[in-house]
Scaffold this motif. Sequence first.
Motif, mmCIF file in Angstrom:
data_model
loop_
_atom_site.group_PDB
_atom_site.id
_atom_site.type_symbol
_atom_site.label_atom_id
_atom_site.label_comp_id
_atom_site.label_asym_id
_atom_site.label_seq_id
_atom_site.Cartn_x
_atom_site.Cartn_y
_atom_site.Cartn_z
ATOM 1 N N ASP A 49 0.842 -1.191 0.000
ATOM 2 C CA ASP A 49 0.000 0.000 0.000
ATOM 3 C C ASP A 49 0.883 1.249 0.000
ATOM 4 O O ASP A 49 0.613 2.207 -0.707
ATOM 5 C CB ASP A 49 -0.896 0.038 1.245
ATOM 6 N N MET A 50 1.919 1.204 0.793
ATOM 7 C CA MET A 50 2.744 2.364 1.056
ATOM 8 C C MET A 50 4.205 1.959 1.028
ATOM 9 O O MET A 50 4.551 0.884 1.509
ATOM 10 C CB MET A 50 2.367 2.927 2.436
ATOM 11 N N GLN A 97 -2.217 2.894 -7.050
ATOM 12 C CA GLN A 97 -0.813 2.547 -7.241
ATOM 13 C C GLN A 97 -0.109 2.460 -5.881
ATOM 14 O O GLN A 97 -0.410 1.593 -5.093
ATOM 15 C CB GLN A 97 -0.161 3.565 -8.186
ATOM 16 N N LEU A 98 0.790 3.369 -5.559
ATOM 17 C CA LEU A 98 1.500 3.338 -4.281
ATOM 18 C C LEU A 98 1.375 4.670 -3.565
ATOM 19 O O LEU A 98 1.386 5.731 -4.204
ATOM 20 C CB LEU A 98 2.982 3.016 -4.492
ATOM 21 N N ILE A 99 1.259 4.621 -2.262
ATOM 22 C CA ILE A 99 1.363 5.811 -1.428
ATOM 23 C C ILE A 99 2.842 5.996 -1.094
ATOM 24 O O ILE A 99 3.491 5.080 -0.589
ATOM 25 C CB ILE A 99 0.541 5.654 -0.147
ATOM 26 N N LEU A 100 3.380 7.161 -1.395
ATOM 27 C CA LEU A 100 4.788 7.447 -1.125
ATOM 28 C C LEU A 100 4.925 8.005 0.291
ATOM 29 O O LEU A 100 4.258 8.972 0.651
ATOM 30 C CB LEU A 100 5.334 8.446 -2.150
ATOM 31 N N ASP A 101 5.797 7.395 1.075
ATOM 32 C CA ASP A 101 5.958 7.721 2.488
ATOM 33 C C ASP A 101 7.301 8.394 2.711
ATOM 34 O O ASP A 101 8.354 7.783 2.518
ATOM 35 C CB ASP A 101 5.851 6.429 3.312
ATOM 36 N N GLY A 102 7.269 9.660 3.136
ATOM 37 C CA GLY A 102 8.500 10.413 3.379
ATOM 38 C C GLY A 102 9.039 10.283 4.792
ATOM 39 O O GLY A 102 9.907 11.047 5.184
ATOM 40 N N ASP A 103 8.563 9.299 5.556
ATOM 41 C CA ASP A 103 8.944 9.035 6.939
ATOM 42 C C ASP A 103 8.384 10.134 7.856
ATOM 43 O O ASP A 103 7.528 10.906 7.468
ATOM 44 C CB ASP A 103 10.451 8.854 7.098
ATOM 45 N N PHE A 104 8.900 10.226 9.062
ATOM 46 C CA PHE A 104 8.238 10.999 10.111
ATOM 47 C C PHE A 104 8.624 12.473 10.077
ATOM 48 O O PHE A 104 9.703 12.844 9.617
ATOM 49 C CB PHE A 104 8.581 10.396 11.467
ATOM 50 N N LEU A 105 7.715 13.289 10.601
ATOM 51 C CA LEU A 105 7.954 14.726 10.697
ATOM 52 C C LEU A 105 8.033 15.136 12.160
ATOM 53 O O LEU A 105 7.283 14.638 13.002
ATOM 54 C CB LEU A 105 6.832 15.507 10.014
ATOM 55 N N MET A 106 8.949 16.052 12.422
ATOM 56 C CA MET A 106 9.115 16.625 13.759
ATOM 57 C C MET A 106 9.239 18.130 13.593
ATOM 58 O O MET A 106 10.297 18.634 13.198
ATOM 59 C CB MET A 106 10.351 16.036 14.444
ATOM 60 N N GLY A 163 0.988 13.517 -1.420
ATOM 61 C CA GLY A 163 0.086 12.457 -0.984
ATOM 62 C C GLY A 163 0.663 11.557 0.077
ATOM 63 O O GLY A 163 0.178 10.442 0.309
ATOM 64 N N SER A 164 1.693 12.004 0.756
ATOM 65 C CA SER A 164 2.348 11.208 1.791
ATOM 66 C C SER A 164 1.488 11.122 3.042
ATOM 67 O O SER A 164 0.670 12.008 3.308
ATOM 68 C CB SER A 164 3.686 11.847 2.167
ATOM 69 N N PRO A 165 1.654 10.061 3.842
ATOM 70 C CA PRO A 165 1.130 10.151 5.201
ATOM 71 C C PRO A 165 1.807 11.312 5.922
ATOM 72 O O PRO A 165 2.959 11.655 5.625
ATOM 73 C CB PRO A 165 1.528 8.811 5.831
ATOM 74 N N VAL A 166 1.090 11.921 6.824
ATOM 75 C CA VAL A 166 1.683 12.920 7.708
ATOM 76 C C VAL A 166 1.743 12.275 9.082
ATOM 77 O O VAL A 166 0.723 12.102 9.755
ATOM 78 C CB VAL A 166 0.871 14.219 7.736
#
Length: 625
Positions: free
Chosen positions: A282-283, A330-339, A360-363
């Motif tokens: 998925d991601m 297709q795919l969700i692109l994940d930019g890793d974590f935010l601080m 479209g990344s997870p936040v």
Amino acid sequence: MNISRRALLTGAGAAALGGVTAAARRGGGTQVPLRVAQVAAAAASISPTSRNSVWTRSGAGPLYWSAYSWDYTNNATLPESVWQQNVDWVAATFKSSGYTMCCTDGWVDYTQQTNANGYILSYSDDWANDWQYWANYCSGKGLKLGVYYNPLWVSAAAAGDSTKTVTGMPGVTVGSLVDSGDFLNSNGELYWVDVTKNGAKQFVQGYVNYFKNLGVAYLRTDFWAWYEAGATDGQGGIVAHGSTNYATALEWIAEAAGDTMEVSVVMPNMYDNGAREVLYGDMVRINNDATTGGWTHLSGGRQSWQDSWSQWDNAFSGFTGWAHRSGRGQLILDGDFLMMNSFASDAERQTAINLFTVAGSPVAISDRVDNIGANASFYTNSDVLSLHNQGLTGKPYFYNGSLYSVDGTSRDTERWMGQLPDGSWAVALFNRNDTNTVTKSVSFGTDLGIVGAADVKDMWSHADLGSMTSFSASLAPHASRLVHVVPAESTKRYQAAFAAWGGGANFNNDHTGYSAMGFVDKLEAAEAGANVTFAVQAATAGSHTVHYRYANGGGTAGTVTVEVQTANRTVVEAPVTVSFPATADWNTWATVTGTLTLAAGLNLITIARTTADAGAINLNYIEVS
């Protein structure tokens, strides 16, 4: 030695795919009649070329909180009291803005207590409460529980205990699924499952079902690059299991997860242009680990590509480099974590949120109640979140059809656009420069294909900027602008260049006469299964007029198969065959007109080249009245 779950891997190899570059501009064309044959007469079903889960079909990734920053800072699993404190804080501070999940993260090497089937009982052996307790606790707060764990991991304690047996297979011990020395890392506390062993599938899918049955909504699986290709953690070698076994493992997990659990694939090698990941994930993570966050994670570090994890080091490069793999189904692109606490200025904080939103990344918030300071509002901007909640999955501006890994000039990391289901647009302009102020611009006609003017709203000042035909911004170093662009025309035009491309369909602009950034090609016999998916919002259910703008220089009529579904796969319009007469050449564009049944609300219109179709077309856009 206990290592953190994160590792920077180096890679080798060269880029595998390229494309043709060319310059082109808008042109005209003639309208021709549409010939449509109903599914019973001609059309084939559209075969899936991706996992195409309800999660990816919905667009952007989830909004949630992760335990990562405490774990990384302390190189240990956070105490249960700290977890509870932050779960309570998320419920009180962020839930009303849509952040409805809390997820564990990493540092699980020494978690050894398991049930009769070898499945870990809790996030840490030091915790008093198990998974079920915390799933229930989160639910009581109006939140979901996410879990960091790979179903291919077997704790050393379970592997050495002959009473631990595979679920549904009482005669098969968990220890029989692993090979001597096949550890995740040198401390020897976690083995990898050998997927060729009897009972391996039952164990892996049983692990997924174990978490699903506890109410876990999200499974963050990690260290896939090490599983597939091997590595070293500084103390010893990690066994390479190969791409075939890797694909098998992903397939098992996806099959068990279904549409009940969202699956995150962390540290993927994305070999062969992400061919395995798009089928079963998925991601996917698209850049290196967040570590301490800040501008380095977002934009700095290594700028070049490598053919293994992590292909791209920073989020800007990662989102840009894999933009052709993102989009509905297709795919969700994940930019890793935010601080937010890790950035040097509010301008950087806005830039981080703007980038993750338009891509479209997870936040995933990894600030904590004890260190976020006055920065919570950057996560809760209602105008920005409205774009995310509509499933926005934008793209950088494409200058040609080459992969970014092959041609570093093929895409613009600092100009991003995405089309929303109602036909409006999000435009994000960035300045990654460390010292100079720059001006960035987007022409609504040339770049987006908008006919006439559009109303523009700034998403951070919440100000209506008026009716415009373009937008420009003077940006200080590390600054950005995010605007919502609403075209005035009543007929909504959806550009294929900003839709989701699957099964070999690809961006191009190697002909003239198209509208906006470019068009989609490879809707041809050599790429059977190639498809383009548009997200279209309809105010009312029923028959809607649809115009298809295309070119067909092949000399004979070309056909494609068109289907309409909702995000949960309810069929609204069964597959129909649409015929596109030949045009004079590939630089000549024409329009065919017909009707499609749409549901009230969100529709996914998929246009595909199936094995039952003939010829080839290039697709510029569709218009829905």
